[in-house]
Design a protein around this motif. Structure first.
Motif, PDB file in Angstrom:
ATOM      1  N   ARG A   2      95.700  65.373 -62.341  1.00 37.01           N
ATOM      2  CA  ARG A   2      96.247  64.025 -62.124  1.00 37.01           C
ATOM      3  C   ARG A   2      97.113  63.661 -63.322  1.00 37.01           C
ATOM      4  NH1 ARG A   2      92.044  59.685 -61.817  1.00 37.01           N
ATOM      5  NH2 ARG A   2      93.625  58.372 -60.828  1.00 37.01           N
ATOM      6  N   PHE A   3      98.125  62.811 -63.092  1.00 39.65           N
ATOM      7  CA  PHE A   3      99.028  62.465 -64.189  1.00 39.65           C
ATOM      8  C   PHE A   3      99.461  61.004 -64.167  1.00 39.65           C
ATOM      9  CE2 PHE A   3     101.308  64.252 -60.595  1.00 39.65           C
ATOM     10  CZ  PHE A   3     102.273  63.297 -60.323  1.00 39.65           C
ATOM     11  N   VAL A   4      98.944  60.208 -63.203  1.00 41.31           N
ATOM     12  CA  VAL A   4      99.368  58.815 -63.086  1.00 41.31           C
ATOM     13  C   VAL A   4      98.353  58.047 -62.253  1.00 41.31           C
ATOM     14  CG1 VAL A   4     100.716  59.083 -60.943  1.00 41.31           C
ATOM     15  CG2 VAL A   4     101.427  57.355 -62.614  1.00 41.31           C
ATOM     16  N   ASN A   5      98.298  56.755 -62.458  1.00 41.87           N
ATOM     17  CA  ASN A   5      97.554  55.858 -61.566  1.00 41.87           C
ATOM     18  C   ASN A   5      98.288  55.857 -60.230  1.00 41.87           C
ATOM     19  OD1 ASN A   5      96.663  53.632 -60.088  1.00 41.87           O
ATOM     20  ND2 ASN A   5      96.681  52.220 -61.822  1.00 41.87           N
ATOM     21  N   GLU A   6      97.643  56.346 -59.185  1.00 42.44           N
ATOM     22  CA  GLU A   6      98.321  56.559 -57.902  1.00 42.44           C
ATOM     23  C   GLU A   6      98.847  55.277 -57.267  1.00 42.44           C
ATOM     24  OE1 GLU A   6      95.781  60.070 -58.642  1.00 42.44           O
ATOM     25  OE2 GLU A   6      95.408  57.899 -58.689  1.00 42.44           O
ATOM     26  N   ILE A   7      98.277  54.138 -57.584  1.00 40.74           N
ATOM     27  CA  ILE A   7      98.741  52.897 -56.953  1.00 40.74           C
ATOM     28  C   ILE A   7      99.421  51.975 -57.956  1.00 40.74           C
ATOM     29  CG2 ILE A   7      97.082  53.013 -55.063  1.00 40.74           C
ATOM     30  CD1 ILE A   7      95.480  50.816 -56.560  1.00 40.74           C
ATOM     31  N   THR A   8     100.026  52.584 -58.977  1.00 46.71           N
ATOM     32  CA  THR A   8     100.882  51.804 -59.858  1.00 46.71           C
ATOM     33  C   THR A   8     102.142  51.423 -59.090  1.00 46.71           C
ATOM     34  OG1 THR A   8     101.920  51.730 -62.041  1.00 46.71           O
ATOM     35  CG2 THR A   8     102.114  53.805 -60.802  1.00 46.71           C
ATOM     36  N   THR A   9     103.041  50.713 -59.722  1.00 43.39           N
ATOM     37  CA  THR A   9     104.280  50.326 -59.057  1.00 43.39           C
ATOM     38  C   THR A   9     105.123  51.562 -58.746  1.00 43.39           C
ATOM     39  OG1 THR A   9     105.313  49.955 -61.207  1.00 43.39           O
ATOM     40  CG2 THR A   9     104.364  48.042 -60.089  1.00 43.39           C
ATOM     41  N   VAL A  37      84.833  57.529 -58.796  1.00 40.19           N
ATOM     42  CA  VAL A  37      84.565  56.730 -57.602  1.00 40.19           C
ATOM     43  C   VAL A  37      83.107  56.288 -57.596  1.00 40.19           C
ATOM     44  CG1 VAL A  37      84.486  56.730 -55.078  1.00 40.19           C
ATOM     45  CG2 VAL A  37      86.382  57.847 -56.261  1.00 40.19           C
ATOM     46  N   ALA A  38      82.198  57.203 -57.926  1.00 40.00           N
ATOM     47  CA  ALA A  38      80.766  56.877 -57.944  1.00 40.00           C
ATOM     48  C   ALA A  38      80.460  55.795 -58.978  1.00 40.00           C
ATOM     49  CB  ALA A  38      79.953  58.140 -58.228  1.00 40.00           C
ATOM     50  N   GLU A  39      81.161  55.860 -60.117  1.00 40.81           N
ATOM     51  CA  GLU A  39      80.936  54.873 -61.176  1.00 40.81           C
ATOM     52  C   GLU A  39      81.680  53.567 -60.930  1.00 40.81           C
ATOM     53  OE1 GLU A  39      82.216  56.854 -64.677  1.00 40.81           O
ATOM     54  OE2 GLU A  39      80.665  58.419 -64.574  1.00 40.81           O
ATOM     55  N   GLY A  40      82.670  53.602 -60.023  1.00 43.67           N
ATOM     56  CA  GLY A  40      83.459  52.416 -59.745  1.00 43.67           C
ATOM     57  C   GLY A  40      84.490  52.122 -60.805  1.00 43.67           C
ATOM     58  N   LYS A  41      84.833  53.122 -61.623  1.00 41.18           N
ATOM     59  CA  LYS A  41      85.802  52.919 -62.691  1.00 41.18           C
ATOM     60  C   LYS A  41      86.548  54.215 -62.960  1.00 41.18           C
ATOM     61  CE  LYS A  41      86.293  51.365 -67.482  1.00 41.18           C
ATOM     62  NZ  LYS A  41      85.587  50.877 -68.697  1.00 41.18           N
ATOM     63  N   ASP A  42      87.885  54.130 -62.943  1.00 41.41           N
ATOM     64  CA  ASP A  42      88.731  55.284 -63.219  1.00 41.41           C
ATOM     65  C   ASP A  42      88.957  55.353 -64.730  1.00 41.41           C
ATOM     66  OD1 ASP A  42      90.638  57.251 -63.449  1.00 41.41           O
ATOM     67  OD2 ASP A  42      92.167  56.250 -62.250  1.00 41.41           O
ATOM     68  N   ALA A  43      88.187  56.204 -65.397  1.00 42.88           N
ATOM     69  CA  ALA A  43      88.270  56.291 -66.847  1.00 42.88           C
ATOM     70  C   ALA A  43      89.550  56.967 -67.316  1.00 42.88           C
ATOM     71  CB  ALA A  43      87.055  57.062 -67.383  1.00 42.88           C
ATOM     72  N   GLN A  44      90.262  57.639 -66.409  1.00 45.93           N
ATOM     73  CA  GLN A  44      91.457  58.389 -66.801  1.00 45.93           C
ATOM     74  C   GLN A  44      92.729  57.558 -66.725  1.00 45.93           C
ATOM     75  OE1 GLN A  44      92.010  61.994 -64.530  1.00 45.93           O
ATOM     76  NE2 GLN A  44      93.291  62.939 -66.110  1.00 45.93           N
ATOM     77  N   PHE A  45      92.951  56.871 -65.578  1.00 45.23           N
ATOM     78  CA  PHE A  45      94.198  56.129 -65.398  1.00 45.23           C
ATOM     79  C   PHE A  45      94.003  54.669 -64.963  1.00 45.23           C
ATOM     80  CE2 PHE A  45      95.560  60.588 -64.797  1.00 45.23           C
ATOM     81  CZ  PHE A  45      96.519  60.648 -65.800  1.00 45.23           C
ATOM     82  N   GLU A  46      92.763  54.212 -64.928  1.00 45.06           N
ATOM     83  CA  GLU A  46      92.450  52.814 -64.605  1.00 45.06           C
ATOM     84  C   GLU A  46      92.966  52.401 -63.235  1.00 45.06           C
ATOM     85  OE1 GLU A  46      93.821  50.387 -67.812  1.00 45.06           O
ATOM     86  OE2 GLU A  46      92.317  51.151 -69.218  1.00 45.06           O
TER      87      GLU A  46
END
Length: 592
Positions: free
Chosen positions: A416-423, A494-503
């Motif tokens: 992964r290299f980006v927050n998928e739902i960024t602008t 997903v299990a933790e409910g927090k994306d520690a990599q890209f928020e």
């Protein structure tokens, strides 16, 4: 009389294929088989630019497009199984006295089997080039108007149809014109959703939203370059636009989230089907029900004004009937943007030179030129958006809803290299930085089943699939071992409910249910944020800072709503909301 029996229709199809060598166009073939009157009226000339008689005769003999689609079914791409709303005219592809073309080629790179067909290319003179045809134009203007109406709407996308229906319902007589042989504009291609805040659909799903949040999201997404007054109109009227469409038969009960939104507000049909074609179909059905005069293959050429500078009509050029003018008290421009005109795009943003575009072939900027010639002011033309996920194979735009429903973006290294739902602008820039300037949407079977639109991509044969991630990597050209580790890490987030990599804010589901899919994507020019300057009533502003009396504009042809970057889901909301406003305001202007 229509030949309903499939064997008879199949016989005609077989005859076509057997006689290709003997004729170089369809006119010759039909003259040999049935005579000229099989296609034409007694005059042997088109009676209108819709080619109503000719297309009617096609259907009488061969069946409608749905019947023909059954006979031309194929493993992946069936050219007659059109995703366009309405029933596309046969003559959109099947020319008669010249080699036929395939309209689908204008966007897609698939192979199509069509008798007498050549590669589709646009041979359309610009508005500036048409200005040189002074003798023909002067002759047309010297004659009485060929039609008289209250309002002419230019463009048959979501904004144009919304304006036409709204103006009609306000008591105005309307003519709608479209330069393409098919309706729908870019709206028919929109897939993700229609943003709205405080809607009944949100309430039914327990989603809490607020108009002010939608305003903040839109302004933030546009880097505060938006016109606040226009954003206020967009957000304040968004739920009303959903309700208006729903009352006319639309299904907008499914609500998801697209990039840049802080709340689920992207409305779409049940199951996540593409929103654009559905909305256009609903608007088309209502326009037909209202008996609105719709003219295809008809270009707007010049806005006509009286001695006081107010609109008095529109000069048009029909593809088959030539120049004529329509007497009207008001004109509404809803011609869309110019993403398909790469020369214009690159002149404004050189880094986009040579880029593909997600738009329909008519999005060339004609409306801007017609408006500029009428002394309309422009704004924000330099802001041009690339959609981050355009399929490398096949030329298909992949809706943002795929990411919104849980897909992730990975590079060839399986990372992964980006927050998928960024602008969209940030996602596009991040993809271009990866090796070979592309990336892969990776998702599982649960994501596939969550969104009907994905079924279309799979059917087109552009989505590699495998039972496990290592095998998927081998098929798609991704490091499979690294991909497996990436998916495991993501599932932990997903299990933790927090994306520690890209928020990433929304983590709708883990990717655990095989088979797994990978779809290669790269950015393509998608939306032009700038255009005609309008006020909150959609009145076109002149270069002198004053409104041009009787001239209105709505949709992507305008500037100011989206600022420097449009949020996914705001386009359909924009075109429907401002289309409605334009129709109502134009009717009010003429005293209806």
């Amino acid at each position: 009389m229509k030949l309903k029996h499939s064997l008879l229709v199949a016989g005609i199809v077989a005859a076509l294929s057997q006689t290709v060598a003997a004729n170089d166009n369809l006119a010759g073939l039909h003259a040999d088989m049935l005579g000229c009157d099989a296609c034409h009226s007694a005059s042997m000339q088109p009676q209108d630019d819709n080619l109503s008689i000719e297309n009617g005769n096609c259907a009488d003999c061969h069946g409608d497009i749905h019947e023909v689609a059954e006979l031309t079914a194929s493993a992946h791409v069936n050219v007659h199984a059109s995703h366009f709303p309405g029933e596309p005219a046969c003559t959109s592809c099947h020319q008669a006295h010249q080699p036929s073309v395939n309209y689908c080629d204008a966007c897609h790179s698939f192979d199509f089997d069509l008798p007498f067909a050549g590669k589709w290319q646009r041979h359309e003179p610009s508005i500036a080039e048409l200005a040189k045809e002074q003798a023909d134009r002067s002759a047309a203007l010297a004659l009485a108007p060929r039609a008289t109406t209250d309002i002419v709407v230019v463009g048959s996308g979501g904004a144009g149809f919304s304006a036409a229906v709204a103006a009609h319902d306000a008591g105005a007589k309307v003519i709608l014109i479209e330069k393409e042989p098919v309706i729908g504009g870019n709206a028919k291609l929109a897939a993700g959703g229609m943003n709205a805040a405080e809607s009944a659909s949100q309430a039914a799903l327990g989603i809490k939203d607020d108009v002010e949040i939608m305003i903040k999201d839109t302004m933030k997404g546009g880097y505060d370059k938006n016109d606040p007054a226009l954003v206020d109109v967009l957000a304040q009227n968004s739920a009303g636009s959903v309700a208006w469409l729903t009352a006319m038969g639309a299904d907008l009960k499914d609500v998801g989230r697209m990039g840049g939104a802080s709340v689920n507000r992207s409305h779409r049909p049940t199951g996540g089907a593409g929103v654009g074609a559905h909305v256009v179909q609903v608007l088309l059905d209502n326009a037909v029900e209202r008996n609105i005069d719709m003219r295809l293959n008809t270009r707007a050429v010049e806005i006509l004004k009286d001695d006081n500078g107010a609109v008095r009509g529109l000069l048009v050029k029909g593809a088959h009937t030539g120049y004529y003018w329509i007497s009207a008290k008001s004109v509404i421009l809803a011609t869309g943007g110019f993403a398909k005109n790469n020369d214009r795009v690159a002149a404004l943003d050189p880094k986009l030179k040579g880029f593909m575009a997600t738009n329909h072939p008519g999005a060339t900027g004609d409306g801007l030129d017609v408006a500029a010639n009428a002394d309309a002011a422009m704004r924000d033309l330099q802001y041009i958006q690339a959609h981050p996920t355009h399929s490398v194979k096949g030329g298909v735009m992949i809706t943002e809803a795929v990411r919104g429903n849980g897909a992730i973006l990975v590079n060839r290294e399986g990372q992964r290299f980006v927050n998928e739902i960024t602008t969209r602008d940030r996602a596009a820039a991040a993809i271009l930085q990866q090796s070979q300037g592309s990336a892969f949407l990776v998702f599982d079977h649960a994501v596939r089943k969550s969104l009907k639109k994905i079924e279309g991509y799979v059917e087109l044969g552009i989505v590699p699939v495998a039972d496990d991630l290592v095998a998927l990597g081998a098929k798609a050209g991704i490091d499979g071992a690294a991909l497996s580790q990436t998916i495991n890490s993501y599932n932990g987030y997903v299990a933790e409910g927090k994306d520690a990599q890209f928020e990433r804010q929304n983590l709708p589901r883990p990717l655990t249910q095989g088979p797994f899919y990978a779809l290669e994507v790269t950015p393509a020019v998608h939306h032009t944020m700038g255009g005609i300057a309008i006020d909150a009533s959609t009145a076109v502003q002149g270069t002198d800072g004053k409104a041009i009396a009787g001239l209105y504009a709505a949709g992507e042809v305008t500037g100011g709503v989206h600022g420097a970057n449009r949020l996914g889901g705001n386009a359909i909301s924009d075109i429907v909301t401002f289309g409605r406003v334009a129709g109502e305001q134009a009717a009010k202007y003429i005293g209806k």
